[in-house]
Design a protein around this motif. Structure first.
Motif, PDB file in Angstrom:
ATOM      1  N   TYR A 138      26.318  55.474 122.914  1.00  0.00           N
ATOM      2  CA  TYR A 138      25.593  55.650 121.645  1.00  0.00           C
ATOM      3  C   TYR A 138      25.481  54.312 120.932  1.00  0.00           C
ATOM      4  O   TYR A 138      26.463  53.582 120.754  1.00  0.00           O
ATOM      5  N   LEU A 139      24.252  54.011 120.483  1.00  0.00           N
ATOM      6  CA  LEU A 139      23.947  52.786 119.757  1.00  0.00           C
ATOM      7  C   LEU A 139      23.464  53.175 118.362  1.00  0.00           C
ATOM      8  O   LEU A 139      22.423  53.802 118.211  1.00  0.00           O
ATOM      9  N   HIS A 140      24.234  52.812 117.364  1.00  0.00           N
ATOM     10  CA  HIS A 140      23.963  53.287 115.996  1.00  0.00           C
ATOM     11  C   HIS A 140      22.788  52.576 115.351  1.00  0.00           C
ATOM     12  O   HIS A 140      22.413  51.462 115.727  1.00  0.00           O
ATOM     13  N   GLY A 141      22.225  53.232 114.353  1.00  0.00           N
ATOM     14  CA  GLY A 141      21.133  52.654 113.584  1.00  0.00           C
ATOM     15  C   GLY A 141      21.634  51.715 112.500  1.00  0.00           C
ATOM     16  O   GLY A 141      22.830  51.498 112.325  1.00  0.00           O
ATOM     17  N   GLY A 142      20.668  51.152 111.745  1.00  0.00           N
ATOM     18  CA  GLY A 142      21.003  50.221 110.678  1.00  0.00           C
ATOM     19  C   GLY A 142      20.067  49.035 110.604  1.00  0.00           C
ATOM     20  O   GLY A 142      20.402  47.996 110.037  1.00  0.00           O
ATOM     21  N   ALA A 143      18.853  49.191 111.171  1.00  0.00           N
ATOM     22  CA  ALA A 143      17.806  48.160 111.080  1.00  0.00           C
ATOM     23  C   ALA A 143      18.227  46.831 111.687  1.00  0.00           C
ATOM     24  O   ALA A 143      17.738  45.782 111.297  1.00  0.00           O
ATOM     25  N   MET A 144      19.130  46.843 112.636  1.00  0.00           N
ATOM     26  CA  MET A 144      19.662  45.666 113.345  1.00  0.00           C
ATOM     27  C   MET A 144      20.613  44.840 112.495  1.00  0.00           C
ATOM     28  O   MET A 144      21.222  43.892 112.997  1.00  0.00           O
ATOM     29  N   VAL A 145      20.790  45.182 111.204  1.00  0.00           N
ATOM     30  CA  VAL A 145      21.580  44.332 110.306  1.00  0.00           C
ATOM     31  C   VAL A 145      22.709  45.083 109.613  1.00  0.00           C
ATOM     32  O   VAL A 145      23.502  44.449 108.881  1.00  0.00           O
ATOM     33  N   ALA A 146      22.822  46.385 109.795  1.00  0.00           N
ATOM     34  CA  ALA A 146      23.759  47.170 108.993  1.00  0.00           C
ATOM     35  C   ALA A 146      24.435  48.251 109.823  1.00  0.00           C
ATOM     36  O   ALA A 146      24.095  48.475 110.980  1.00  0.00           O
ATOM     37  N   MET A 147      25.417  48.925 109.170  1.00  0.00           N
ATOM     38  CA  MET A 147      26.149  50.064 109.720  1.00  0.00           C
ATOM     39  C   MET A 147      27.158  49.633 110.787  1.00  0.00           C
ATOM     40  O   MET A 147      27.242  48.489 111.179  1.00  0.00           O
ATOM     41  N   SER A 148      27.964  50.615 111.205  1.00  0.00           N
ATOM     42  CA  SER A 148      29.030  50.359 112.171  1.00  0.00           C
ATOM     43  C   SER A 148      29.420  51.674 112.813  1.00  0.00           C
ATOM     44  O   SER A 148      29.077  52.762 112.329  1.00  0.00           O
ATOM     45  N   VAL A 149      30.183  51.591 113.893  1.00  0.00           N
ATOM     46  CA  VAL A 149      30.692  52.804 114.536  1.00  0.00           C
ATOM     47  C   VAL A 149      31.619  53.542 113.584  1.00  0.00           C
ATOM     48  O   VAL A 149      31.622  54.779 113.518  1.00  0.00           O
ATOM     49  N   ASP A 150      32.410  52.804 112.828  1.00  0.00           N
ATOM     50  CA  ASP A 150      33.335  53.425 111.882  1.00  0.00           C
ATOM     51  C   ASP A 150      32.578  54.285 110.865  1.00  0.00           C
ATOM     52  O   ASP A 150      33.000  55.403 110.551  1.00  0.00           O
ATOM     53  N   ILE A 151      31.474  53.803 110.354  1.00  0.00           N
ATOM     54  CA  ILE A 151      30.679  54.578 109.395  1.00  0.00           C
ATOM     55  C   ILE A 151      30.062  55.790 110.087  1.00  0.00           C
ATOM     56  O   ILE A 151      30.010  56.890 109.523  1.00  0.00           O
ATOM     57  N   PHE A 152      29.600  55.613 111.305  1.00  0.00           N
ATOM     58  CA  PHE A 152      28.952  56.691 112.049  1.00  0.00           C
ATOM     59  C   PHE A 152      29.939  57.712 112.606  1.00  0.00           C
ATOM     60  O   PHE A 152      29.524  58.788 113.049  1.00  0.00           O
ATOM     61  N   ALA A 153      31.226  57.407 112.601  1.00  0.00           N
ATOM     62  CA  ALA A 153      32.213  58.232 113.296  1.00  0.00           C
ATOM     63  C   ALA A 153      32.155  59.716 112.938  1.00  0.00           C
ATOM     64  O   ALA A 153      32.227  60.565 113.846  1.00  0.00           O
ATOM     65  N   PRO A 154      32.033  60.112 111.661  1.00  0.00           N
ATOM     66  CA  PRO A 154      31.970  61.547 111.374  1.00  0.00           C
ATOM     67  C   PRO A 154      30.797  62.249 112.057  1.00  0.00           C
ATOM     68  O   PRO A 154      30.941  63.370 112.567  1.00  0.00           O
ATOM     69  N   ARG A 155      29.641  61.595 112.097  1.00  0.00           N
ATOM     70  CA  ARG A 155      28.479  62.191 112.757  1.00  0.00           C
ATOM     71  C   ARG A 155      28.647  62.210 114.271  1.00  0.00           C
ATOM     72  O   ARG A 155      28.248  63.172 114.945  1.00  0.00           O
ATOM     73  N   LEU A 156      29.222  61.164 114.811  1.00  0.00           N
ATOM     74  CA  LEU A 156      29.411  61.117 116.262  1.00  0.00           C
ATOM     75  C   LEU A 156      30.417  62.156 116.715  1.00  0.00           C
ATOM     76  O   LEU A 156      30.256  62.755 117.788  1.00  0.00           O
ATOM     77  N   ALA A 157      31.442  62.393 115.920  1.00  0.00           N
ATOM     78  CA  ALA A 157      32.423  63.419 116.272  1.00  0.00           C
ATOM     79  C   ALA A 157      31.776  64.795 116.290  1.00  0.00           C
ATOM     80  O   ALA A 157      32.036  65.615 117.186  1.00  0.00           O
ATOM     81  N   ILE A 158      30.912  65.059 115.319  1.00  0.00           N
ATOM     82  CA  ILE A 158      30.193  66.341 115.291  1.00  0.00           C
ATOM     83  C   ILE A 158      29.292  66.467 116.511  1.00  0.00           C
ATOM     84  O   ILE A 158      29.242  67.524 117.160  1.00  0.00           O
ATOM     85  N   LEU A 159      28.564  65.397 116.841  1.00  0.00           N
ATOM     86  CA  LEU A 159      27.661  65.434 117.995  1.00  0.00           C
ATOM     87  C   LEU A 159      28.443  65.659 119.286  1.00  0.00           C
ATOM     88  O   LEU A 159      28.011  66.446 120.152  1.00  0.00           O
TER      89      LEU A 159
END
Length: 362
Positions: free
Chosen positions: A125-146
């Motif tokens: 999984y490669l997270h979004g963020g316009a190439m300049v923002a976000m992280s796996v840590d921020i995405f973690a709740p959504r990734l756990a649900i998925l």
């Protein structure tokens, strides 16, 4: 071919005038009648009503200002998502093309990680963020649900971000993670023939770029599928929207303002390059620029009908089909970028069902 090596660009990089979507996008006049045909999906409109302008990113002067706003807002919002006690996170590392170690976070059940388990499919999984923002840590709740809802384990890449790390670093980090997952699949209880790529927004563009790299560098076994969620694919389409007079009606529905998207492309591929047909922009950075899409994995794409990325996604899907790549493409009317934040509306449920169906079919 050794990890991180190989040609800087695909050997099929198109010649001037052969860029697919970019060769057909032109500034155009939008009539008042066409403006009136685009409107928000009623369910989505009701969902956004209590939030007012908070569903739209405010103007930001720099990529770092956008990162600060976006990361802070999204971290708070997604921290409220329900926990998934069945999903365990473990951290791994791979070495990227320049010798730097990149983190990969695994989201899986105890059973999937059991050393005696039958090898299972997995997605990178490669997270979004316009190439300049976000992280796996921020995405973690959504990734756990998925991971919990799909039953498919997820390996999420903490790729480095522009502007500190422009192209080729983000996509090279993603390819290094893919190569690592493929090489270590058996010891991770992963079937190397059943690995897929999933990415949203900028992550969708990185997934498509990584798939091109895997094809050109002859990753073996090849990627089985890619799932691109409203992907950011082509710097030229954003530039074309900026030149449209009068402004495209899509601009009025943008959840991320057009100038910010342009600014993020500049941070990723260089300030003078976005939108220029003759610019030296690698198809690994902007997959919509790839001249030949043959040999890519089966592809799922969905995008909202009010998304600024709508046309580049539709063009990429059509070009994949013309290249005899299996494609499932969904254009959801009345929905802007990031529409799946409205998790309870019908269109989001249909989109998520399609994404999970493709994950389960790995």
């Amino acid at each position: 071919m050794p990890l991180g090596k190989g040609p800087a660009d695909p050997v099929d990089k198109p010649k001037h005038g052969e860029h697919g979507v970019g060769s057909t996008i032109k500034s155009h006049t939008v009539s008042s009648t066409s403006r009136q045909t685009l409107k928000l999906d009623p369910e989505y409109a009701r969902w956004t009503a209590p939030f007012g302008d908070k569903t739209r990113v405010p103007p930001c002067d720099t990529p770092l200002a956008f990162r600060q706003f976006n990361d802070t807002f999204v971290r708070v919002a997604w921290a409220l998502l329900p926990p998934q006690p069945s999903i365990i996170q473990t951290r791994h590392r791979c070495t990227s093309y320049d010798g730097v170690e990149v983190d990969i976070v695994r989201f899986a059940t105890t059973g999937q990680m059991n050393s005696g388990a039958t090898p299972q499919p997995a997605v990178l999984y490669l997270h979004g963020g316009a190439m300049v923002a976000m992280s796996v840590d921020i995405f973690a709740p959504r990734l756990a649900i998925l991971a919990a809802e799909s039953g498919v384990q997820i390996f999420a890449v903490e790729y480095r971000l522009a502007p500190e790390h422009p192209h080729p670093t983000p996509v090279e980090d993603c390819y290094a993670a893919l190569s690592w997952l493929s090489t270590h699949a058996i010891e991770l209880q992963v079937d190397p023939t059943r690995i897929g790529l999933v990415g949203d927004s900028a992550g969708g563009g990185l997934a498509a770029g990584t798939a091109l790299m895997a094809r050109d560098r002859r990753l073996n076994p090849p990627i089985k599928k890619q799932i691109l969620i409203y992907p950011m694919l082509d710097d030229r389409s954003t530039a074309a929207l900026s030149r449209t007079t009068p402004a495209s009606p899509l601009v009025d529905f943008a959840t991320i303002p057009l100038p910010i998207i342009t600014m993020c492309w500049e941070a990723y591929v260089g300030k003078e390059n976005p939108g220029r047909a003759d610019a030296d922009v690698s198809p690994y950075a902007a997959p919509g620029r790839a001249g030949d899409l043959r040999g890519l994995p089966s592809t799922y794409i969905d995008v909202g009908g009010l998304d600024l990325f709508r046309d580049e996604c539709a063009s990429f899907a059509a070009r994949l089909a013309a290249a005899d790549v299996e494609v499932e493409f969904h254009l959801f009317p009345g929905l802007p970028h990031g529409f799946d934040s409205a998790s309870d509306i019908g269109a989001t449920k249909r989109a998520v069902e399609g994404r999970i169906r493709w994950m389960r079919d790995l």
